[in-house]
Design a protein around this motif. Structure first.
Motif, PDB file in Angstrom:
ATOM      1  N   ALA A   1      -3.572 -17.812 -12.459  1.00 41.02           N
ATOM      2  CA  ALA A   1      -3.015 -18.911 -11.666  1.00 41.02           C
ATOM      3  C   ALA A   1      -1.851 -18.424 -10.807  1.00 41.02           C
ATOM      4  CB  ALA A   1      -2.555 -20.043 -12.578  1.00 41.02           C
ATOM      5  N   SER A   2      -1.180 -17.354 -11.244  1.00 40.92           N
ATOM      6  CA  SER A   2      -0.036 -16.820 -10.493  1.00 40.92           C
ATOM      7  C   SER A   2      -0.483 -15.698  -9.557  1.00 40.92           C
ATOM      8  CB  SER A   2       1.040 -16.330 -11.464  1.00 40.92           C
ATOM      9  OG  SER A   2       0.518 -15.341 -12.322  1.00 40.92           O
ATOM     10  N   TYR A   3      -1.574 -15.945  -8.829  1.00 45.29           N
ATOM     11  CA  TYR A   3      -2.160 -14.911  -7.976  1.00 45.29           C
ATOM     12  C   TYR A   3      -1.214 -14.423  -6.891  1.00 45.29           C
ATOM     13  CZ  TYR A   3      -3.132 -18.651  -4.638  1.00 45.29           C
ATOM     14  OH  TYR A   3      -3.020 -19.699  -3.764  1.00 45.29           O
ATOM     15  N   GLY A   4      -0.365 -15.287  -6.348  1.00 49.63           N
ATOM     16  CA  GLY A   4       0.557 -14.868  -5.285  1.00 49.63           C
ATOM     17  C   GLY A   4       1.539 -13.827  -5.780  1.00 49.63           C
ATOM     18  N   ALA A   5       2.171 -14.099  -6.897  1.00 47.49           N
ATOM     19  CA  ALA A   5       3.134 -13.162  -7.464  1.00 47.49           C
ATOM     20  C   ALA A   5       2.449 -11.881  -7.921  1.00 47.49           C
ATOM     21  CB  ALA A   5       3.872 -13.816  -8.636  1.00 47.49           C
ATOM     22  N   GLU A   6       1.271 -12.007  -8.513  1.00 46.02           N
ATOM     23  CA  GLU A   6       0.540 -10.830  -8.988  1.00 46.02           C
ATOM     24  C   GLU A   6       0.108  -9.953  -7.814  1.00 46.02           C
ATOM     25  OE1 GLU A   6      -0.548  -8.307 -11.876  1.00 46.02           O
ATOM     26  OE2 GLU A   6       0.399 -10.231 -12.260  1.00 46.02           O
ATOM     27  N   LYS A   7      -0.374 -10.571  -6.748  1.00 43.64           N
ATOM     28  CA  LYS A   7      -0.774  -9.819  -5.553  1.00 43.64           C
ATOM     29  C   LYS A   7       0.430  -9.070  -4.973  1.00 43.64           C
ATOM     30  CE  LYS A   7      -2.021 -10.576  -0.763  1.00 43.64           C
ATOM     31  NZ  LYS A   7      -2.245 -11.578   0.266  1.00 43.64           N
ATOM     32  N   ASP A   8       1.565  -9.751  -4.845  1.00 48.15           N
ATOM     33  CA  ASP A   8       2.766  -9.113  -4.309  1.00 48.15           C
ATOM     34  C   ASP A   8       3.181  -7.924  -5.171  1.00 48.15           C
ATOM     35  OD1 ASP A   8       2.788 -11.013  -2.298  1.00 48.15           O
ATOM     36  OD2 ASP A   8       4.415 -12.201  -3.196  1.00 48.15           O
ATOM     37  N   LYS A   9       3.101  -8.075  -6.476  1.00 47.36           N
ATOM     38  CA  LYS A   9       3.440  -6.988  -7.397  1.00 47.36           C
ATOM     39  C   LYS A   9       2.503  -5.799  -7.202  1.00 47.36           C
ATOM     40  CE  LYS A   9       3.043  -6.157 -12.254  1.00 47.36           C
ATOM     41  NZ  LYS A   9       2.694  -6.761 -13.521  1.00 47.36           N
ATOM     42  N   MET A  10       1.211  -6.056  -7.085  1.00 44.53           N
ATOM     43  CA  MET A  10       0.231  -4.988  -6.899  1.00 44.53           C
ATOM     44  C   MET A  10       0.454  -4.251  -5.578  1.00 44.53           C
ATOM     45  SD  MET A  10      -3.109  -7.058  -8.298  1.00 44.53           S
ATOM     46  CE  MET A  10      -4.263  -5.991  -7.463  1.00 44.53           C
ATOM     47  N   ILE A  11       0.747  -4.984  -4.518  1.00 46.51           N
ATOM     48  CA  ILE A  11       0.982  -4.363  -3.211  1.00 46.51           C
ATOM     49  C   ILE A  11       2.244  -3.505  -3.267  1.00 46.51           C
ATOM     50  CG2 ILE A  11       1.589  -4.819  -0.802  1.00 46.51           C
ATOM     51  CD1 ILE A  11      -0.319  -7.277  -1.010  1.00 46.51           C
ATOM     52  N   LYS A  12       3.290  -4.013  -3.907  1.00 45.50           N
ATOM     53  CA  LYS A  12       4.527  -3.238  -4.035  1.00 45.50           C
ATOM     54  C   LYS A  12       4.287  -1.951  -4.816  1.00 45.50           C
ATOM     55  CE  LYS A  12       9.318  -3.372  -5.617  1.00 45.50           C
ATOM     56  NZ  LYS A  12       9.332  -1.943  -5.741  1.00 45.50           N
ATOM     57  N   GLU A  13       3.574  -2.039  -5.915  1.00 44.55           N
ATOM     58  CA  GLU A  13       3.269  -0.853  -6.718  1.00 44.55           C
ATOM     59  C   GLU A  13       2.462   0.160  -5.908  1.00 44.55           C
ATOM     60  OE1 GLU A  13       1.333  -2.206 -10.290  1.00 44.55           O
ATOM     61  OE2 GLU A  13       3.185  -3.055 -11.090  1.00 44.55           O
ATOM     62  N   TYR A  14       1.496  -0.330  -5.142  1.00 45.08           N
ATOM     63  CA  TYR A  14       0.691   0.562  -4.307  1.00 45.08           C
ATOM     64  C   TYR A  14       1.595   1.269  -3.294  1.00 45.08           C
ATOM     65  CZ  TYR A  14      -2.891   2.387  -1.249  1.00 45.08           C
ATOM     66  OH  TYR A  14      -3.680   3.244  -0.505  1.00 45.08           O
ATOM     67  N   ALA A  15       2.410   0.502  -2.572  1.00 43.61           N
ATOM     68  CA  ALA A  15       3.295   1.076  -1.560  1.00 43.61           C
ATOM     69  C   ALA A  15       4.271   2.071  -2.178  1.00 43.61           C
ATOM     70  CB  ALA A  15       4.041  -0.029  -0.820  1.00 43.61           C
ATOM     71  N   ASP A  16       4.815   1.749  -3.337  1.00 45.04           N
ATOM     72  CA  ASP A  16       5.743   2.654  -4.019  1.00 45.04           C
ATOM     73  C   ASP A  16       5.075   3.985  -4.368  1.00 45.04           C
ATOM     74  OD1 ASP A  16       7.727   0.726  -3.856  1.00 45.04           O
ATOM     75  OD2 ASP A  16       7.614   0.158  -5.989  1.00 45.04           O
ATOM     76  N   ASN A  17       3.789   3.946  -4.663  1.00 44.82           N
ATOM     77  CA  ASN A  17       3.056   5.158  -5.041  1.00 44.82           C
ATOM     78  C   ASN A  17       2.429   5.888  -3.862  1.00 44.82           C
ATOM     79  OD1 ASN A  17       3.559   4.951  -7.826  1.00 44.82           O
ATOM     80  ND2 ASN A  17       1.910   3.463  -8.054  1.00 44.82           N
ATOM     81  N   HIS A  18       2.543   5.329  -2.649  1.00 44.35           N
ATOM     82  CA  HIS A  18       1.901   5.920  -1.462  1.00 44.35           C
ATOM     83  C   HIS A  18       2.871   6.001  -0.286  1.00 44.35           C
ATOM     84  CE1 HIS A  18      -1.556   4.672  -3.915  1.00 44.35           C
ATOM     85  NE2 HIS A  18      -2.150   5.718  -3.369  1.00 44.35           N
ATOM     86  N   GLN A  19       4.090   6.410  -0.568  1.00 48.05           N
ATOM     87  CA  GLN A  19       5.106   6.627   0.462  1.00 48.05           C
ATOM     88  C   GLN A  19       5.261   5.431   1.400  1.00 48.05           C
ATOM     89  OE1 GLN A  19       2.481   9.144   0.078  1.00 48.05           O
ATOM     90  NE2 GLN A  19       3.778   9.883  -1.578  1.00 48.05           N
ATOM     91  N   GLY A  20       5.201   4.234   0.860  1.00 52.76           N
ATOM     92  CA  GLY A  20       5.411   3.019   1.639  1.00 52.76           C
ATOM     93  C   GLY A  20       4.207   2.514   2.406  1.00 52.76           C
ATOM     94  N   ARG A  21       3.100   3.245   2.347  1.00 49.85           N
ATOM     95  CA  ARG A  21       1.885   2.819   3.061  1.00 49.85           C
ATOM     96  C   ARG A  21       1.173   1.705   2.302  1.00 49.85           C
ATOM     97  NH1 ARG A  21       0.897   8.304   2.958  1.00 49.85           N
ATOM     98  NH2 ARG A  21      -0.984   7.910   1.763  1.00 49.85           N
ATOM     99  N   LEU A  22       0.439   0.911   3.052  1.00 47.11           N
ATOM    100  CA  LEU A  22      -0.391  -0.148   2.479  1.00 47.11           C
ATOM    101  C   LEU A  22      -1.836   0.326   2.392  1.00 47.11           C
ATOM    102  CD1 LEU A  22       1.018  -3.230   4.414  1.00 47.11           C
ATOM    103  CD2 LEU A  22       1.505  -2.555   2.055  1.00 47.11           C
TER     104      LEU A  22
END
Length: 93
Positions: free
Chosen positions: A66-87
């Motif tokens: 149900a908290s898809y917005g917060a979960e999506k934001d968390k996943m995108i942040k983790e991805y960017a943190d692990n890929h030099q800021g890239r999406l």
């Protein structure tokens, strides 16, 4: 919360997704194309089948939440943190 099995990103795979809120991730050859979330995952994934970049993805998995917005934001942040800021490929501007 737990992730589904990986499914083929095609109409048959999308039709297995529940019409409920959640997040999803799509990839090809272990390269993430898209991280998404919505109140109706099946509908959102079906729409992505027609998107030029996203339709090149081969597989996806999803997680109802149900908290898809917060979960999506968390996943995108983790991805960017692990890929030099890239999406992911289909999310770059």
């Amino acid at each position: 919360m737990s992730w589904s099995e990986w499914l083929d990103f095609d109409r048959a795979g999308v039709d297995k997704v529940p019409e409920e809120a959640g997040v999803f991730m799509m990839h090809t050859s272990m390269k993430v194309h898209f991280i998404g979330g919505s109140n109706n995952m099946r509908k959102s994934l079906a729409e992505l089948l027609g998107e030029p970049c996203a339709r090149n993805a081969k597989r996806f998995h999803y997680m109802p939440t149900a908290s898809y917005g917060a979960e999506k934001d968390k996943m995108i942040k983790e991805y960017a943190d692990n890929h030099q800021g890239r999406l992911p490929l289909c999310m770059e501007k």
